[in-house]
Scaffold this motif. Structure first.
Motif, PDB file in Angstrom:
ATOM      1  N   SER A 172       0.823  -1.213   0.000  1.00 43.07           N
ATOM      2  CA  SER A 172       0.000   0.000   0.000  1.00 43.07           C
ATOM      3  C   SER A 172       0.855   1.261   0.000  1.00 43.07           C
ATOM      4  O   SER A 172       0.468   2.282  -0.571  1.00 43.07           O
ATOM      5  N   LEU A 173       2.032   1.196   0.598  1.00 46.02           N
ATOM      6  CA  LEU A 173       2.944   2.334   0.607  1.00 46.02           C
ATOM      7  C   LEU A 173       3.388   2.686  -0.809  1.00 46.02           C
ATOM      8  O   LEU A 173       3.409   3.853  -1.199  1.00 46.02           O
ATOM      9  N   VAL A 174       3.711   1.670  -1.594  1.00 43.16           N
ATOM     10  CA  VAL A 174       4.132   1.890  -2.980  1.00 43.16           C
ATOM     11  C   VAL A 174       2.959   2.423  -3.797  1.00 43.16           C
ATOM     12  O   VAL A 174       3.096   3.385  -4.558  1.00 43.16           O
ATOM     13  N   SER A 175       1.814   1.818  -3.624  1.00 47.81           N
ATOM     14  CA  SER A 175       0.623   2.230  -4.365  1.00 47.81           C
ATOM     15  C   SER A 175       0.255   3.687  -4.071  1.00 47.81           C
ATOM     16  O   SER A 175       0.023   4.480  -4.980  1.00 47.81           O
ATOM     17  N   GLU A 176       0.224   4.049  -2.802  1.00 47.80           N
ATOM     18  CA  GLU A 176      -0.103   5.422  -2.413  1.00 47.80           C
ATOM     19  C   GLU A 176       0.962   6.401  -2.891  1.00 47.80           C
ATOM     20  O   GLU A 176       0.655   7.506  -3.336  1.00 47.80           O
ATOM     21  N   GLY A 177       2.228   5.993  -2.790  1.00 50.75           N
ATOM     22  CA  GLY A 177       3.342   6.862  -3.141  1.00 50.75           C
ATOM     23  C   GLY A 177       3.414   7.232  -4.609  1.00 50.75           C
ATOM     24  O   GLY A 177       4.147   8.142  -4.987  1.00 50.75           O
ATOM     25  N   LEU A 178       2.648   6.554  -5.443  1.00 46.51           N
ATOM     26  CA  LEU A 178       2.598   6.933  -6.860  1.00 46.51           C
ATOM     27  C   LEU A 178       1.940   8.297  -7.053  1.00 46.51           C
ATOM     28  O   LEU A 178       2.226   8.998  -8.027  1.00 46.51           O
ATOM     29  N   THR A 179       1.045   8.660  -6.141  1.00 44.48           N
ATOM     30  CA  THR A 179       0.289   9.913  -6.313  1.00 44.48           C
ATOM     31  C   THR A 179       0.445  10.916  -5.169  1.00 44.48           C
ATOM     32  O   THR A 179       0.270  12.106  -5.389  1.00 44.48           O
ATOM     33  N   VAL A 180       0.737  10.447  -3.963  1.00 44.88           N
ATOM     34  CA  VAL A 180       0.889  11.338  -2.811  1.00 44.88           C
ATOM     35  C   VAL A 180       2.034  10.832  -1.931  1.00 44.88           C
ATOM     36  O   VAL A 180       2.339   9.645  -1.947  1.00 44.88           O
ATOM     37  N   PRO A 181       2.653  11.703  -1.149  1.00 44.51           N
ATOM     38  CA  PRO A 181       3.693  11.235  -0.233  1.00 44.51           C
ATOM     39  C   PRO A 181       3.121  10.199   0.745  1.00 44.51           C
ATOM     40  O   PRO A 181       2.025  10.365   1.274  1.00 44.51           O
ATOM     41  N   ALA A 182       3.877   9.122   0.964  1.00 43.42           N
ATOM     42  CA  ALA A 182       3.417   8.040   1.837  1.00 43.42           C
ATOM     43  C   ALA A 182       4.584   7.545   2.694  1.00 43.42           C
ATOM     44  O   ALA A 182       5.726   7.516   2.239  1.00 43.42           O
ATOM     45  N   GLY A 183       4.261   7.141   3.896  1.00 41.06           N
ATOM     46  CA  GLY A 183       5.261   6.577   4.792  1.00 41.06           C
ATOM     47  C   GLY A 183       5.819   7.625   5.730  1.00 41.06           C
ATOM     48  O   GLY A 183       5.930   8.797   5.378  1.00 41.06           O
ATOM     49  N   VAL A 211       9.302   8.443  -9.252  1.00 38.58           N
ATOM     50  CA  VAL A 211       8.769   8.294  -7.905  1.00 38.58           C
ATOM     51  C   VAL A 211      10.002   8.087  -7.026  1.00 38.58           C
ATOM     52  O   VAL A 211      10.895   7.305  -7.364  1.00 38.58           O
ATOM     53  N   TYR A 212      10.056   8.805  -5.930  1.00 37.38           N
ATOM     54  CA  TYR A 212      11.211   8.714  -5.045  1.00 37.38           C
ATOM     55  C   TYR A 212      10.935   7.717  -3.928  1.00 37.38           C
ATOM     56  O   TYR A 212       9.840   7.685  -3.357  1.00 37.38           O
ATOM     57  N   VAL A 213      11.944   6.907  -3.627  1.00 35.02           N
ATOM     58  CA  VAL A 213      11.878   5.938  -2.535  1.00 35.02           C
ATOM     59  C   VAL A 213      13.068   6.224  -1.630  1.00 35.02           C
ATOM     60  O   VAL A 213      14.222   6.155  -2.076  1.00 35.02           O
ATOM     61  N   GLU A 214      12.777   6.567  -0.386  1.00 36.05           N
ATOM     62  CA  GLU A 214      13.835   6.813   0.583  1.00 36.05           C
ATOM     63  C   GLU A 214      13.862   5.671   1.587  1.00 36.05           C
ATOM     64  O   GLU A 214      12.833   5.346   2.196  1.00 36.05           O
ATOM     65  N   LEU A 215      15.023   5.053   1.736  1.00 33.12           N
ATOM     66  CA  LEU A 215      15.210   3.946   2.671  1.00 33.12           C
ATOM     67  C   LEU A 215      16.142   4.409   3.782  1.00 33.12           C
ATOM     68  O   LEU A 215      17.211   4.967   3.508  1.00 33.12           O
ATOM     69  N   SER A 216      15.732   4.202   5.022  1.00 31.44           N
ATOM     70  CA  SER A 216      16.532   4.626   6.172  1.00 31.44           C
ATOM     71  C   SER A 216      16.809   3.434   7.074  1.00 31.44           C
ATOM     72  O   SER A 216      15.938   2.589   7.278  1.00 31.44           O
ATOM     73  N   SER A 217      18.025   3.400   7.598  1.00 28.57           N
ATOM     74  CA  SER A 217      18.400   2.369   8.560  1.00 28.57           C
ATOM     75  C   SER A 217      19.363   3.007   9.549  1.00 28.57           C
ATOM     76  O   SER A 217      19.807   4.147   9.339  1.00 28.57           O
ATOM     77  N   PRO A 218      19.723   2.301  10.615  1.00 30.04           N
ATOM     78  CA  PRO A 218      20.684   2.879  11.564  1.00 30.04           C
ATOM     79  C   PRO A 218      22.023   3.234  10.910  1.00 30.04           C
ATOM     80  O   PRO A 218      22.727   4.115  11.378  1.00 30.04           O
ATOM     81  N   SER A 219      22.355   2.574   9.802  1.00 28.22           N
ATOM     82  CA  SER A 219      23.647   2.840   9.160  1.00 28.22           C
ATOM     83  C   SER A 219      23.586   3.946   8.111  1.00 28.22           C
ATOM     84  O   SER A 219      24.601   4.299   7.522  1.00 28.22           O
ATOM     85  N   GLY A 220      22.410   4.498   7.845  1.00 29.04           N
ATOM     86  CA  GLY A 220      22.338   5.599   6.900  1.00 29.04           C
ATOM     87  C   GLY A 220      21.032   5.645   6.132  1.00 29.04           C
ATOM     88  O   GLY A 220      20.107   4.882   6.404  1.00 29.04           O
ATOM     89  N   ARG A 221      20.994   6.561   5.155  1.00 33.75           N
ATOM     90  CA  ARG A 221      19.813   6.740   4.321  1.00 33.75           C
ATOM     91  C   ARG A 221      20.225   6.717   2.868  1.00 33.75           C
ATOM     92  O   ARG A 221      21.325   7.118   2.518  1.00 33.75           O
ATOM     93  N   ALA A 222      19.288   6.298   2.022  1.00 33.78           N
ATOM     94  CA  ALA A 222      19.521   6.322   0.574  1.00 33.78           C
ATOM     95  C   ALA A 222      18.237   6.787  -0.098  1.00 33.78           C
ATOM     96  O   ALA A 222      17.140   6.390   0.294  1.00 33.78           O
TER      97      ALA A 222
END
Length: 142
Positions: free
Chosen positions: A59-70, A87-98
């Motif tokens: 659902s995060l991917v589906s929503e993120g196509l049209t509005v910011p999600a997550g 479409v931008y996908v930001e991944l965050s973890s304790p070791s950093g963000r991409a």
């Protein structure tokens, strides 16, 4: 049922957004009817090592196509300046963000194929609750 499709896979080239120039990376998107709420984004790694894989809500991917999600480790949003843009996908973890830019047509087609396999709202019909409980509970309690 023989021949029944149970998985959607899509190869995609994503752009890792970095300050000194973006980097193109091969990745794959996967959706499985057996895990109907999740999407997997995998990046190949060195030979002999497992791919780096992120799992997050379909659902995060589906929503993120049209509005910011997550609002946690994974955020997805459409390009604001270009309706046909990525479409931008930001991944965050304790070791950093991409931050990755994913081609919108590829992601839109992937989501459509996922929804064709398991329509939104029908995910619970694909989950075997007894099997899931067996995985969670010790043998002497199940």
């Amino acid at each position: 049922m023989a021949g029944r499709v149970s998985e959607v896979r899509t190869a995609v080239t994503v752009r890792l957004v970095v300050p000194r120039g973006d980097v193109l990376l091969n990745a794959s998107l996967r959706y499985d009817r057996g895990d109907p709420y999740a999407v997997h984004l995998s990046f190949p790694s060195s030979p002999g090592r497992h791919p780096m894989e992120w799992m997050f809500a379909r659902s995060l991917v589906s929503e993120g196509l049209t509005v910011p999600a997550g609002d946690g480790d994974v955020r997805v949003w459409p390009s604001r300046e270009d309706l046909d843009g990525p479409v931008y996908v930001e991944l965050s973890s304790p070791s950093g963000r991409a931050l990755f830019a994913v081609p919108r047509p590829v992601l839109t087609e992937f989501v459509a194929r996922c929804h064709e396999l398991v329509p939104p709202g029908a995910e619970a019909e694909c989950v075997d609750i007894d099997a899931e409980l067996d995985l969670l509970l010790p043998d002497d309690l199940s």
